[in-house]
Scaffold this motif. Sequence first.
Motif, PDB file in Angstrom:
ATOM      1  N   ALA A   1      40.903  81.396  44.751  1.00  0.00           N
ATOM      2  CA  ALA A   1      41.365  80.495  45.810  1.00  0.00           C
ATOM      3  C   ALA A   1      42.309  79.435  45.257  1.00  0.00           C
ATOM      4  CB  ALA A   1      40.168  79.842  46.493  1.00  0.00           C
ATOM      5  N   VAL A   2      41.973  78.877  44.102  1.00  0.00           N
ATOM      6  CA  VAL A   2      42.832  77.851  43.493  1.00  0.00           C
ATOM      7  C   VAL A   2      44.161  78.448  43.056  1.00  0.00           C
ATOM      8  CG1 VAL A   2      43.044  76.265  41.541  1.00  0.00           C
ATOM      9  CG2 VAL A   2      40.892  76.400  42.806  1.00  0.00           C
TER      10      VAL A   2
ATOM     11  N   LYS B   1      45.684  81.028  44.325  1.00  0.00           N
ATOM     12  CA  LYS B   1      46.502  81.281  45.514  1.00  0.00           C
ATOM     13  C   LYS B   1      47.162  79.990  46.003  1.00  0.00           C
ATOM     14  CE  LYS B   1      44.186  85.420  47.310  1.00  0.00           C
ATOM     15  NZ  LYS B   1      43.342  85.992  48.404  1.00  0.00           N
ATOM     16  N   GLU B   2      46.433  78.873  45.948  1.00  0.00           N
ATOM     17  CA  GLU B   2      47.017  77.580  46.296  1.00  0.00           C
ATOM     18  C   GLU B   2      48.242  77.287  45.440  1.00  0.00           C
ATOM     19  OE1 GLU B   2      44.360  74.330  45.790  1.00  0.00           O
ATOM     20  OE2 GLU B   2      42.791  75.186  47.059  1.00  0.00           O
ATOM     21  N   LEU B   3      48.160  77.677  44.167  1.00  0.00           N
ATOM     22  CA  LEU B   3      49.205  77.364  43.186  1.00  0.00           C
ATOM     23  C   LEU B   3      50.333  78.391  43.177  1.00  0.00           C
ATOM     24  CD1 LEU B   3      46.762  76.371  40.314  1.00  0.00           C
ATOM     25  CD2 LEU B   3      48.263  74.794  41.564  1.00  0.00           C
TER      26      LEU B   3
ATOM     27  N   ARG C   1      42.046  72.088  39.314  1.00  0.00           N
ATOM     28  CA  ARG C   1      43.236  71.480  39.908  1.00  0.00           C
ATOM     29  C   ARG C   1      43.793  70.373  39.027  1.00  0.00           C
ATOM     30  NH1 ARG C   1      39.816  72.365  44.327  1.00  0.00           N
ATOM     31  NH2 ARG C   1      40.632  73.949  45.787  1.00  0.00           N
TER      32      ARG C   1
ATOM     33  N   ARG D   1      47.585  70.360  37.535  1.00  0.00           N
ATOM     34  CA  ARG D   1      48.510  69.229  37.709  1.00  0.00           C
ATOM     35  C   ARG D   1      49.030  68.739  36.365  1.00  0.00           C
ATOM     36  NH1 ARG D   1      45.037  67.723  42.053  1.00  0.00           N
ATOM     37  NH2 ARG D   1      43.827  66.298  40.736  1.00  0.00           N
TER      38      ARG D   1
ATOM     39  N   ASP E   1      33.224  73.574  46.783  1.00  0.00           N
ATOM     40  CA  ASP E   1      34.550  73.037  46.471  1.00  0.00           C
ATOM     41  C   ASP E   1      35.014  72.122  47.593  1.00  0.00           C
ATOM     42  OD1 ASP E   1      37.031  72.769  45.098  1.00  0.00           O
ATOM     43  OD2 ASP E   1      37.915  74.224  46.474  1.00  0.00           O
TER      44      ASP E   1
ATOM     45  N   PRO F   1      38.431  70.371  48.169  1.00  0.00           N
ATOM     46  CA  PRO F   1      39.800  70.070  47.731  1.00  0.00           C
ATOM     47  C   PRO F   1      40.203  68.657  48.119  1.00  0.00           C
ATOM     48  CG  PRO F   1      39.705  72.189  48.865  1.00  0.00           C
ATOM     49  CD  PRO F   1      38.391  71.505  49.103  1.00  0.00           C
TER      50      PRO F   1
ATOM     51  N   GLU G   1      43.460  65.720  48.193  1.00  0.00           N
ATOM     52  CA  GLU G   1      44.917  65.636  48.249  1.00  0.00           C
ATOM     53  C   GLU G   1      45.456  65.320  46.855  1.00  0.00           C
ATOM     54  OE1 GLU G   1      47.249  65.986  50.689  1.00  0.00           O
ATOM     55  OE2 GLU G   1      45.661  66.819  51.961  1.00  0.00           O
TER      56      GLU G   1
END
Length: 538
Positions: A12-13, A15-17, A144, A148, A173, A175, A177
């Motif tokens: 999932a992380v 895919k976010e990235l 995350r 970053r 999890d 998430p 901002e």
Amino acid sequence: MQYANGGDLLVAVLKELGVDTVFGIVSVHNLPLVEAVDRELRFVPVRHEASAVNAADAYGRARGSLGCALTSTGTGAGNAAGSLIEALASGTSVLHVTGQVESQFLGSGRGFIHETKDQLGMLTAVSCHAATVPSADAAGRVLREAARAALAAPGGPASVEWPIDLQYAAQTDTPAEAPEAVVTAPELGGAAALLSAAERPLIWAGGGATKARTELAALVEATGAGLITSNSGRGAVPEDHPQVIGNFATTPAVRALLADADLLLTVGTHFRSNETADYGLELPAAHLQIDIDAAALGRVYPAVHALHGDAAATLGALLPHAREADPEWTRRVTQVRTDVRATLHDTIGPQAAICDALRAALPRDAVVARDVTIASSSWGNRLLEMYDPKANVFPRGGGIGQGLGMGIGAALADPGRPTVVIAGDGGLAVHLGELLTVAQERPWLTLLVFNDGGYGVLRNMQDRYGERRSGVDLTTPDFELLARACRLPYLRIADAEHAAPVINEAVASDGPVLVEVDLAALGPMKNPFTPPVKIPAA
């Protein structure tokens, strides 16, 4: 969000990235992660952990984004360390996720399988950021934060170690901002006046300039300045531009330009030793330096104005103060550009035909990944034109053997364009097993193996400065038989006339091809290549 285990959370992380391909080796200490990635994304099972990081590194470079590598704990993480050093040296964004022993045994020293002393300390030493997942509720935050850190300027690899019991656990999890990146431009002060008064300006672009391509090109056009680049800055402005001199700073003609310039503006370059003749290169006293890394300002060469800020924003702020150079200076720049290329083209003898054939056969956005070998160091890093920084993939830290792994990552980052790898027989032998990865994944990759029977650069140094050879002459395989054993097509270049037809055939094949460049048959360069390394007099 709830996830059945850490693998589902990792997917999932990622895919976010925007990461769709992960490189690694499966292990008892990362099995939930590999299984989830293989089910939902593309998992590429390389044959060595160092190659996993190299491939993730090049995947990120070729996309201009983040790459991801999965390794096991202990020896697996240790194997990855050398390639993490490369990503750290280059500021490449890599998320390295490695296993760890069960959390209850961390630091116990009881010899739990794959346990190593202070793995986090090791990862901290070779990463820009390193962290341990402390609980199943914290894994998403830790991942995350690591991503970053990897993506933030000046960038680098971020390592996360994840105890195996916490990988298998159900994950919670939440998430958060992500903080918005702040784009900074410094106060220009006297830098603007110095730029507006310059009649004979030069600009030197390093890797930090590659994210400011529009602004850099505008300043080059507005000033008529010559653009020198480090190896990392190549393609920031396409190298067929008449004012782009390129990675030729230490040549006599460019040294003469530097001596006569009344301003040098450097952008995001670290002045590496091999690009400054071991810091013997002299720069103009009027030196403006831009860098996002405050520690880089004035570290190697003094700067009359050190501008700490984002390259794009700072160049944009300087642009209104640009004035056109003396037209005779710009004409001289374009002549020097032509002369240094013609000199090198002549010096490399029959290998010039290979350089020419590559450029003719490849589209402008094709990736050229280079290992540390004579072909790369002499002409691949200079004469072979680059038009986009994402096409320019090589080990900036100078470590041998990383080229094929990088080529695999770059090829899979964009399967619709060809990738070429330039490697020597010595460097290829370091990770020969990755030929099996190529055979399995079938990327559009042409591997050019320059076969001179050993470590040619060091052989040339010993022949030049010593009386005997030590450790440089190596047994090499029959590359045709090796290719056949790996079920890879094989071609051979043994004469300059072979270069164009062989390279055209290989690139047009739309798949992997091993091309042996038989240097004994092809013939020598006019002058044996030796690197700019100082050897004390006997």
